[in-house]
Design an enzyme around this catalytic site. Sequence first.
Site, PDB file in Angstrom:
ATOM      1  N   HIS A   1       0.825  -1.222   0.000  1.00 35.48           N
ATOM      2  CA  HIS A   1       0.000   0.000   0.000  1.00 35.48           C
ATOM      3  C   HIS A   1       0.855   1.266   0.000  1.00 35.48           C
ATOM      4  CE1 HIS A   1       0.205  -0.102   4.532  1.00 35.48           C
ATOM      5  NE2 HIS A   1       0.138   1.200   4.386  1.00 35.48           N
TER       6      HIS A   1
ATOM      7  N   ASP B   1       1.126  -7.694   2.194  1.00 34.65           N
ATOM      8  CA  ASP B   1       1.292  -6.258   1.958  1.00 34.65           C
ATOM      9  C   ASP B   1       2.765  -5.848   1.780  1.00 34.65           C
ATOM     10  OD1 ASP B   1       0.889  -3.557   1.784  1.00 34.65           O
ATOM     11  OD2 ASP B   1      -0.471  -3.442   3.490  1.00 34.65           O
TER      12      ASP B   1
ATOM     13  N   SER C   1       4.104   2.192   8.340  1.00 35.96           N
ATOM     14  CA  SER C   1       3.878   1.199   7.296  1.00 35.96           C
ATOM     15  C   SER C   1       5.173   0.928   6.552  1.00 35.96           C
ATOM     16  CB  SER C   1       2.847   1.702   6.302  1.00 35.96           C
ATOM     17  OG  SER C   1       1.588   1.368   6.767  1.00 35.96           O
TER      18      SER C   1
HETATM   19  N1  ARG Z   1      -4.541   0.505   7.409  1.00 34.71           N
HETATM   20  C1  ARG Z   1      -3.260   0.541   6.795  1.00 34.71           C
HETATM   21  C2  ARG Z   1      -2.669   1.933   6.967  1.00 34.71           C
HETATM   22  O1  ARG Z   1      -3.173   2.710   7.683  1.00 34.71           O
HETATM   23  C3  ARG Z   1      -3.296   0.104   5.374  1.00 34.71           C
HETATM   24  C4  ARG Z   1      -3.979   1.027   4.428  1.00 34.71           C
HETATM   25  C5  ARG Z   1      -4.010   0.612   2.999  1.00 34.71           C
HETATM   26  N2  ARG Z   1      -4.905  -0.481   2.732  1.00 34.71           N
HETATM   27  C6  ARG Z   1      -6.228  -0.352   2.394  1.00 34.71           C
HETATM   28  N3  ARG Z   1      -6.933  -1.432   2.235  1.00 34.71           N
HETATM   29  N4  ARG Z   1      -6.824   0.800   2.229  1.00 34.71           N
HETATM   30  O2  ARG Z   1      -2.009   2.523   6.179  1.00 34.71           O
HETATM   31  N1  GLU Z   2      -1.077   1.327   7.528  1.00 32.48           N
HETATM   32  C1  GLU Z   2      -0.491   2.373   8.290  1.00 32.48           C
HETATM   33  C2  GLU Z   2       0.511   3.223   7.498  1.00 32.48           C
HETATM   34  O1  GLU Z   2       0.347   3.467   6.332  1.00 32.48           O
HETATM   35  C3  GLU Z   2       0.125   1.806   9.492  1.00 32.48           C
HETATM   36  C4  GLU Z   2      -0.945   1.427  10.358  1.00 32.48           C
HETATM   37  C5  GLU Z   2      -1.049   2.359  11.515  1.00 32.48           C
HETATM   38  O2  GLU Z   2      -1.644   3.444  11.389  1.00 32.48           O
HETATM   39  O3  GLU Z   2      -0.529   1.944  12.532  1.00 32.48           O
HETATM   40  O4  GLU Z   2       1.436   3.768   8.025  1.00 32.48           O
END
Ligand code: ARG
Ligand code: GLU
Length: 707
Positions: free
Chosen positions: A83, A219, A642
């Site tokens: 991502h 991921d 991330s």
């Molecule tokens: N939750 C993760 C973060 O905050 C992954 C985000 C990307 N993935 C998604 N399905 N939108 O960045």
């Molecule tokens: N998916 C998140 C990022 O892009 C990390 C998840 C979080 O917020 O801890 O950094």
Amino acid sequence: MKRILIALLIAVFSVPTFADEGMWIPMLLKRNEADMQQKGMKISADDIYSINQACLKDAIVLFGSGCTGEFVSDQGLLFTNHHCGYSFIARNSTLEHNYLANGFWAKSFEEEIPCVGLTVTRLVRMEDVTEQVLKGVEDKMSEAERENVIAANIKAVTKKATEGTHYSAIIKPFYYGNQYFMYVNEVFTDVRMVGTPPSNIGKFGGDTDNWMWPRHTGDFSVFRVYAGKDNKPADYSADNVPYKPLQHLTISLKGVEENDFTFVFGYPGTTNRYATSQAVDLAANVTNPVRIDLRTIRLNHYNNAMNQDAAQRLKYSSKVASIANGWKKWQGESLGINRLDGVEKKQEFEKRFQQWANNNPMYKDVLPSMEKNYAILKSIELNNTYFNEAVRASDFMGRAATLLTLANTTNDSLIEARKNAFIKHNETYFKDFDKHSIVDRAIFIETFTYMCKAGFGGFVANKDVDIATIEEMLGKIYDKSVLTSEKNIMKLLANYKAKDAKKILKDPAVELYQLAYENLLPASSRKEYSKVTKEINRLYRLYVKGMMEMDANNVSFPDANLTLRVAYGHVKGFAPKDGVYYKPYTTLEGIIEKENPDIYDYVVEPRLKELYNTRDYGQYANAKGELPVAFIATNHTTGGNSGSPVLNANGELIGLNFDRCWEGTMSDLLFDPNYCRNITLDIRYCLFIIDKYAGATNLINELTISK
Ligand code: ARG
Ligand code: GLU
């Protein structure tokens, strides 16, 4: 200053063990070393950060402007999350070469794809520059005077630090300006795409599983940093060569067990650890609910379109991923705060602080002033939210804003540039416009109507106007504006000169946008906002300083601010609710369990199923013969982490951080060790995909693997 230092020193020497909560400053990690070792770490703080020797720090980079990456070979090979690479993978994809859908694996350096606009930043060194930055600052100064002195000092200090080098430097405030650190960086601008799994793997579970456990998302994506022949950063050139990092990570295939020590080394973006009860209430109970509702509207329309055909899926996927990400996180955050009685907990602390402050004239008024300022902020913040999440929800209004900027431009060459950019945007914008306008028009009408119903925006002055009339009016605006007619907008722009501004300003979309803006955020409240936020920052500076003086244990680590940090903890399951226990790791079994050929997010690649059917996991299986996919631990992380390497007790790479568990997303405001878990992609699944699934053995051969 002296008092804070003393308070900090007391904090250091009187607290032998720390809680799971904390994002620590690498340069000061000596303070945590004993605690980390007691919790299982077998290396030293110097192995993690040192300016005298190559160390783990040299393998960690800021990937783009909001993710982390790490070097895994002596040829500049870099791992990060899928991502994090997403927008670049999407940009390099077409329906014919759909790397997003099908994956991509460069078999040689020549096949690697340059990523325009992508940078990778390596920290050369950091330094406490508090004294230099605060030189000449006096208590009696106004905030504006203080800011001026600090800005001048920062300019001088960074200039001196980078003179005669190719480095850049940035100074950031810590504890709301009680302390300052300088970061001297090396920024690489030639970064190329090397490999990515198909979305079925890299985004398996999609937005449905996002922020959730149990998780099965592969991921990761792979990039390479290139440099000039002198190994220094250089803009893209076919002559550039793979960068040779000072250090790259060793990968361990040994895996982890529950309770094993792990640490995360990366770039957490923002936390608000010291937020007052009003701030917590504002986020959890005022702005989050509005943002969530408005994004639900948008997501429904986009998802509906994406389910219709592949072209629409490709078109909206990047946008939807980012809208959905905040949408879901805020839901978890609000629930988490209220489950913890977060506002009440903060109030209890504030009561104690006030009792203490009553005898300390310097701090006596801090909390009462906070309360007053937050009361003002609350209403402006809500208007801000409506402006960003309702008024600016559609492409239609976004383009109206751009057009308005053009109308307000008086400089001729700037007019040319802006006009041409708009014309260029039109070219792509009007492709498949029939389909797009159905989605965009509906989003425009529904978000605006939602705002009107809630009594915001103000331009529907008469409460008796019914919703159907408003919808009709909005529909007319959409259909009549030049923005939705390629012919008309091109006609307007073709010979556009400054004197034609009136024509733009008469457009119903531009008129509506301006009206909404002036109603929600009139000049007076914009001015007030800037005043109040400055004042609140000043109050926090005092508040945190007071907290330290009251009891050094009140203030442990500084809030995340997109600087390099270390978080550490243990692999651990948790109980998200009554009667349920989450185990700390998942396997390929779960992917097969989740498989559903009818739901896009749960389609499993045939090749992956083949490997599953033959249990052909090779060296990537665990002792039980399973193929591990992801695990959770108590490391304190946030957005920006991330792609961060998750390391074992020996400092070897065992996974890539990519998410947090939904029940613990309030950790940006309040950390609860019972619920807060970071989610890591097990490196064995990552290598399995590269090796067994994709057959990209050229990449595997570059890695340093300890078995
Ligand atoms: N939750 C993760 C973060 O905050 C992954 C985000 C990307 N993935 C998604 N399905 N939108 O960045
Ligand atoms: N998916 C998140 C990022 O892009 C990390 C998840 C979080 O917020 O801890 O950094």
